[in-house]
Design an enzyme around this catalytic site. Structure first.
Site, short mmCIF file in Angstrom:
data_model
loop_
_atom_site.label_atom_id
_atom_site.label_comp_id
_atom_site.label_asym_id
_atom_site.label_seq_id
_atom_site.Cartn_x
_atom_site.Cartn_y
_atom_site.Cartn_z
N GLY A 148 44.46 27.44 37.72
CA GLY A 148 43.53 26.64 37.72
C GLY A 148 43.18 26.69 38.68
N ILE A 199 38.41 29.47 41.35
CA ILE A 199 37.30 29.88 40.65
C ILE A 199 37.74 29.06 38.85
CG2 ILE A 199 36.37 31.50 38.76
CD1 ILE A 199 37.10 33.59 40.71
N GLY A 200 38.91 28.31 38.63
CA GLY A 200 39.22 28.07 37.45
C GLY A 200 39.04 26.76 37.28
N ILE A 254 38.94 38.35 35.15
CA ILE A 254 38.12 37.77 36.94
C ILE A 254 39.21 38.42 38.00
CG2 ILE A 254 38.77 35.40 36.57
CD1 ILE A 254 35.34 35.47 38.15
N ASN A 290 41.31 40.12 40.94
CA ASN A 290 41.78 41.05 41.73
C ASN A 290 42.92 41.74 41.82
OD1 ASN A 290 38.88 41.92 42.17
ND2 ASN A 290 39.06 40.23 44.00
N ARG A 345 24.50 39.14 44.05
CA ARG A 345 24.27 39.39 45.22
C ARG A 345 23.00 40.12 45.67
NH1 ARG A 345 31.29 39.91 45.75
NH2 ARG A 345 31.57 37.43 46.16
N HIS A 355 34.80 47.67 41.31
CA HIS A 355 34.74 46.25 42.30
C HIS A 355 35.47 46.15 43.11
CE1 HIS A 355 33.40 42.00 42.77
NE2 HIS A 355 34.68 42.01 42.43
O1 TXD Z 1 34.49 38.44 40.92
C1 TXD Z 1 35.00 38.48 40.61
N1 TXD Z 1 35.92 39.01 39.36
C2 TXD Z 1 36.16 37.44 41.71
C3 TXD Z 1 37.60 38.11 41.18
C4 TXD Z 1 36.26 36.84 42.92
C5 TXD Z 1 36.04 36.46 43.54
C6 TXD Z 1 37.71 36.15 43.10
N2 TXD Z 1 38.30 37.68 42.43
C7 TXD Z 1 39.57 37.28 42.64
O2 TXD Z 1 39.99 36.11 41.45
C8 TXD Z 1 40.57 36.75 43.33
O3 TXD Z 1 40.85 37.94 44.27
C9 TXD Z 1 41.77 36.29 42.91
O4 TXD Z 1 42.72 37.39 42.55
C10 TXD Z 1 41.49 35.49 41.29
C11 TXD Z 1 41.72 33.90 41.56
O5 TXD Z 1 41.25 33.79 42.65
P1 TXD Z 1 40.62 31.91 43.22
O6 TXD Z 1 40.02 31.36 44.39
O7 TXD Z 1 40.19 31.55 41.85
O8 TXD Z 1 42.16 32.16 43.36
P2 TXD Z 1 43.63 30.61 43.72
O9 TXD Z 1 42.70 29.38 44.09
O10 TXD Z 1 44.64 31.28 44.86
O11 TXD Z 1 43.70 30.70 42.20
C12 TXD Z 1 44.78 31.55 41.12
C13 TXD Z 1 45.61 30.28 40.60
C14 TXD Z 1 46.23 29.34 41.30
O12 TXD Z 1 46.35 28.01 40.90
C15 TXD Z 1 47.54 29.80 40.92
O13 TXD Z 1 48.63 28.77 40.97
C16 TXD Z 1 47.86 30.47 39.37
O14 TXD Z 1 46.91 31.48 40.05
N3 TXD Z 1 48.49 31.19 39.29
C17 TXD Z 1 49.39 31.43 37.68
N4 TXD Z 1 48.43 31.11 36.46
C18 TXD Z 1 49.05 31.05 35.61
N5 TXD Z 1 50.35 32.40 35.45
C19 TXD Z 1 50.68 32.54 36.45
N6 TXD Z 1 51.20 34.16 36.50
C20 TXD Z 1 50.15 32.49 37.42
N7 TXD Z 1 50.55 32.93 39.01
C21 TXD Z 1 49.65 32.17 39.56
#
Ligand code: TXD
Length: 320
Positions: free
Chosen positions: A10, A13-14, A118, A120, A151, A175
């Site tokens: 959450g 992105i979430g 999604i 990385n 993009r 990617h």
């Molecule tokens: O186009 C694409 N595929 C992408 C992917 C473009 C941009 C970013 N992309 C990747 O998405 C980025 O490199 C990250 O690996 C993910 C998520 O990016 P976001 O910007 O949403 O990262 P955040 O804000 O840090 O959110 C990640 C959340 C955070 O709230 C954590 O508490 C949670 O992941 N988290 C978990 N959730 C569930 N279960 C577990 N184990 C867990 N660990 C962390």
């Protein structure tokens, strides 16, 4: 019956995804995160806009996997994002641990869902999710190509001064830094972008130079945003890309979208997830569509596939 969509992770992105899904009324939403109270807070905030935006869907935040039971679609955004100077592959160790636990949670609680990953490094995380969950390959897909292509199309639109809506600009491959923007296939409603550039500059050489700059900017576009944001990576556009895939799957649209799909001989690749044009419908990835690549394009594609293979192998040596 209303659809149920679970979002795992959450964060940036979430959160945007939950809001977009609610505003578009694509289904009831469960936003899961391991951080206590945060998904509950975000979903409460989103739900309180329902009267203003006029949506009727349920938006629930949770720290319990049991709440995702019965989901038609699960979107996995869990995992760390990049910081300036990092490559997507630098996230491997941390995000593989996270992805393994997510795949187990989804496997045990939403075994019939279609899954869009999604996190990385994208193609490798999709691979791991499928391996741990044991879900059929067509029900596990990764988002990258919709965004990378958008993009590329955006840069072309700015360069030509034309509506981005009329531009198709496919980007294939993994990617990462080796992704392959297909300049020969880039077109404005059928008109080759290269020809329009040659006309604009009255020079084939200059057109090539301008196109090369756009290709390079596309390949580095994620990093460009990371550098500006400093504390994380792109989140609005990745969320939008997932929305296009979500609609295609839930509405059985049979859209042709570039996504990380499992290859079984297509493009001369077997046993790996890589970005390719795929038909998305009610069954998930219903078909991979092959393109004729010339020698140079195939070499670039192979190079990108090799980069994915290398990180998959690295992940395996880490025990995943
Ligand atoms: O186009 C694409 N595929 C992408 C992917 C473009 C941009 C970013 N992309 C990747 O998405 C980025 O490199 C990250 O690996 C993910 C998520 O990016 P976001 O910007 O949403 O990262 P955040 O804000 O840090 O959110 C990640 C959340 C955070 O709230 C954590 O508490 C949670 O992941 N988290 C978990 N959730 C569930 N279960 C577990 N184990 C867990 N660990 C962390």
């Amino acid at each position: 019956m209303r659809r149920k969509i679970a979002i795992i992770g959450g964060g940036q992105i979430g959160g945007v995804l939950a809001q977009l899904i609610a505003q578009k009324q694509l289904g009831d939403i469960v936003l899961f995160d391991i951080v206590e109270d945060m998904p509950q807070g975000k979903t409460l905030d989103i739900a309180e806009a329902s009267r203003i935006d006029g949506f009727d869907v349920c938006v629930k935040g949770t720290n319990s996997y049991q709440d995702i039971a019965g989901s038609d679609l699960v979107i996995v955004t869990a995992g760390l994002p990049r910081k300036p100077g990092m490559s997507r592959d630098d996230l491997l160790t941390t995000n593989a641990k996270i992805m393994k636990s997510v795949a187990e949670g989804v496997r045990d609680n939403a075994p019939d869902a279609i899954v869009i990953v999604i996190s990385n490094p994208l193609d490798v995380m999709v691979t791991l999710f499928q391996k741990v969950s044991g879900f059929p390959h067509h029900r596990v897909v990764g988002q990258a190509g919709v965004l990378d292509s958008s993009r590329f199309a955006t840069f072309i639109a700015w360069e030509l001064g034309l509506s981005v809506k009329d531009i198709n600009a496919p980007v294939l491959g993994g990617h990462g830094d080796t992704m392959v923007p297909l300049l020969r296939y880039a077109n404005v409603n059928g008109l080759p972008v290269m020809e329009l550039l040659e006309r604009k500059y009255a020079s084939a050489e200059k057109a090539k130079e301008v196109m090369t700059a756009m290709v390079e900017r596309t390949k580095a576009a994620g990093g460009e945003v990371v550098k500006l944001l400093k504390t994380g990576s792109a989140f609005y556009s990745p969320a939008s890309a997932v929305i296009a895939m979500t609609k295609a799957i839930l509405n059985d649209e049979k859209r042709v979208l570039t996504c990380s799909a499992y290859l079984n001989g297509e493009f001369s690749v077997s046993g790996y997830y890589v970005g390719v044009p795929a038909v998305l419908g009610a069954k998930g990835v219903e078909k991979v569509l092959e393109l004729n690549l010339d020698e140079t394009e195939q070499a670039l594609f192979d190079n990108s596939v090799n980069a994915v293979k290398k990180v998959v192998a690295e992940m395996e040596t880490l025990g995943f």
